[in-house]
Design a protein around this motif. Structure first.
Motif, short mmCIF file in Angstrom:
data_model
loop_
_atom_site.label_atom_id
_atom_site.label_comp_id
_atom_site.label_asym_id
_atom_site.label_seq_id
_atom_site.Cartn_x
_atom_site.Cartn_y
_atom_site.Cartn_z
N GLY A 150 0.81 -1.20 0.00
CA GLY A 150 0.00 0.00 0.00
C GLY A 150 0.85 1.26 0.00
O GLY A 150 0.50 2.26 -0.64
N GLY A 151 1.99 1.19 0.70
CA GLY A 151 2.90 2.33 0.76
C GLY A 151 3.66 2.56 -0.52
O GLY A 151 4.35 3.58 -0.65
N GLY A 154 0.02 3.43 -3.21
CA GLY A 154 -0.63 4.68 -2.87
C GLY A 154 0.11 5.89 -3.45
O GLY A 154 -0.50 6.73 -4.14
N VAL A 158 -1.28 8.42 -6.50
CA VAL A 158 -1.43 9.85 -6.24
C VAL A 158 -0.53 10.67 -7.15
O VAL A 158 -0.95 11.69 -7.72
N CYS A 182 7.91 6.53 -3.65
CA CYS A 182 7.73 5.18 -3.08
C CYS A 182 8.68 4.92 -1.92
O CYS A 182 8.49 3.99 -1.14
N GLY A 355 -0.30 9.82 -0.35
CA GLY A 355 -0.34 8.45 -0.86
C GLY A 355 0.22 7.43 0.12
O GLY A 355 -0.35 6.34 0.28
N LYS A 356 1.32 7.77 0.80
CA LYS A 356 1.92 6.82 1.75
C LYS A 356 0.99 6.47 2.90
O LYS A 356 0.66 5.29 3.10
N VAL A 358 -2.22 6.98 3.35
CA VAL A 358 -3.49 6.42 2.91
C VAL A 358 -3.30 4.99 2.42
O VAL A 358 -4.07 4.09 2.78
N GLY A 359 -2.27 4.76 1.61
CA GLY A 359 -2.02 3.42 1.09
C GLY A 359 -1.71 2.42 2.19
O GLY A 359 -2.23 1.29 2.20
N LEU A 362 -5.02 1.81 4.28
CA LEU A 362 -6.03 1.03 3.57
C LEU A 362 -5.61 -0.43 3.41
O LEU A 362 -6.43 -1.34 3.58
#
Length: 455
Positions: A150-151, A154, A158, A182, A355-356, A358-359, A362
């Motif tokens: 996810g990290g 995400g 984004v 990333c 993105g980090k 949230v990913g 989630l």
């Protein structure tokens, strides 16, 4: 990075142990580039080989002589794909054509000396797969590994969505930088996480496992998606020969890491260089061949300082020199003018700061609710969200990928670099989020609870 660096006492030891030389180098670069950009770029592009031949030692470069203009013209300055193809290793061709570049200071640090940094990163990834390592138990590692995914996904989503929404030529110009956000900087994220959670909280072990897996993914992404030129597969035969030689040395019970470094290591570096895989990764394939302990005590575990196997001896010898190399890396890569803030900056920051977390959140939620996996005991989603923001500190590897993704120096590269540098904003944001969610640091024991948890 087992344990802390054993530098000399006083200020120098403090700087080395806390990876602050990199920050000092980056700040020095920013000051230099914004006060005398011409001399800064003359320095980093100085051709060391020309000192032997008697030339003036300057590799021609259009970058740095004048401040960049409006960041809004980034896409137009660099054509449809956002960056012109430069020479191997990110340098301009010395001859202005298809020949080899000079051995510049930038090349020496980014492509040669940084191989030692990635070798130590590779060591941590390799040891994490050994019994007792963070990635050795699939059931224990499953949730953090999904969080790692996810990290990565995400920030990519984004970043690319932001580039598409920017309109104009922005997507074509910036798309190659999708991997920049990333990255997670292990050293700095660890320091910030200890401040937020305390040394004994399970979130520390979760973050370290995530960061190690992120490092492994980063090495793969660099190797596959960011070749310096078209891949030359025949040179991988030399890579295989280097690994075979290292294996032979291991079977002969050769203990000194110097034999592995100067023999198979040099061979492997040249194989990557001529194959056009980024040569900074050139030592990674021989790391598993060095004689090593059969178990892992955990990243930052002080007990590993007492291990004298060849792999640990390699790290113990090079840990402090690599901190100085990182300082030089910051000096030759972070020199961007402050007016470089632009589209690339916001894309990288959005990837890392939105993105980090949230990913990671989630995918942790999916792992727990959808796949019925478990989070570590003592962690709830307050900790996951805070930890996700801590992981947004990209810095070192993000800065490195910025140069690999946009090889031609210029406005686009600098705007993306600025995003990598400003990823330190994740630290105060994580502290604020943690405090707002009621996260308080737990008492820290002398041995470092995170180390035990990660072991």
């Amino acid at each position: 990075m087992s344990g802390h660096a054993q530098g000399k006492g006083g200020v120098i030891r403090f700087l080395v142990e806390n990876s602050l030389l990199l920050i000092i180098g980056a700040v020095a670069a920013l000051v230099w580039a914004n006060t005398d950009g011409h001399s800064y770029h003359e320095f980093i592009h100085f051709d060391l080989a020309a000192m032997v031949s008697g030339d003036d030692g300057h590799v021609d470069t259009d970058h740095g002589a004048e401040p960049h203009g409006d960041a809004g013209h980034e896409a137009d300055d660099h054509g449809d794909d956002g960056h012109a193809e430069a020479g191997h290793g990110g340098e301009s061709h010395a001859d202005g054509g298809g020949g080899h570049h000079g051995v510049t200071i930038h090349f020496l640090i980014n492509d040669v000396l940084m191989a030692l940094f990635f070798a130590i990163a590779g060591k941590e990834v390799w040891e994490s797969l050994l019994p007792g390592g963070a990635l050795a138990n699939p059931r224990k590692a499953a949730t953090p590994l999904l969080a790692t995914l996810g990290g990565i996904l995400g920030p990519v989503v984004v970043y690319l969505a932001g580039a598409a929404l920017a309109g104009g030529d922005a997507f074509a110009a910036f798309k190659n930088g999708w991997a920049v956000p990333c990255a997670t900087d292990i050293a700095f994220s660890y320091l910030v996480a200890r401040f937020i959670f305390g040394g004994s909280h399970p979130a520390i072990a979760f973050l370290l496992l995530l960061a190690i897996a992120d490092d492994a993914a980063g090495l793969i992404i660099l190797a596959i998606f960011y070749p310096t030129q078209a891949i030359e597969p025949m040179w991988f035969l030399l890579t295989v020969a280097a690994i075979a030689l290292a294996w032979g040395l291991q079977k002969m019970r050769v203990q000194s890491h110097w034999w592995y470094l100067l023999g198979p290591g040099v061979m492997c570096w040249f194989s990557f260089y001529f194959a056009h895989i980024h040569p900074a990764l050139g030592l990674v394939p021989i790391i598993p061949m060095l004689p090593h302990a059969q178990t892992d005590l955990g990243i930052f575990a002080r007990e590993e300082l007492n291990r004298d196997d060849t792999l640990n001896a390699f790290e113990h010898f090079w840990k402090v020199p690599v901190e100085y190399i990182l300082g030089l890396f910051g000096l030759v890569n972070a020199g961007v003018v402050l007016s470089s803030v632009g589209t690339g900056t916001w894309l990288v920051l959005a990837g890392l700061l939105i993105g980090k977390p949230v990913g990671i959140t989630l995918m942790t939620l999916l792992a727990e609710k959808g796949l019925k996996l478990q989070k570590p005991a003592g962690m709830d989603y307050r900790h996951v969200v805070t930890l996700g923001m801590v992981a947004g500190i990209g810095f070192t590897v993000a800065l490195f990928v910025s140069v690999a993704a946009f090889k031609e120096p210029g406005a686009i590269q600098d705007s993306v670099k600025m995003g990598a540098l400003l990823s330190f904003l994740a630290a105060p944001l994580a502290i604020a989020i943690g405090r707002g969610l009621g996260v308080r640091p737990e008492s820290d024991d002398a041995s470092g609870g995170a180390e035990a948890a990660a072991a």
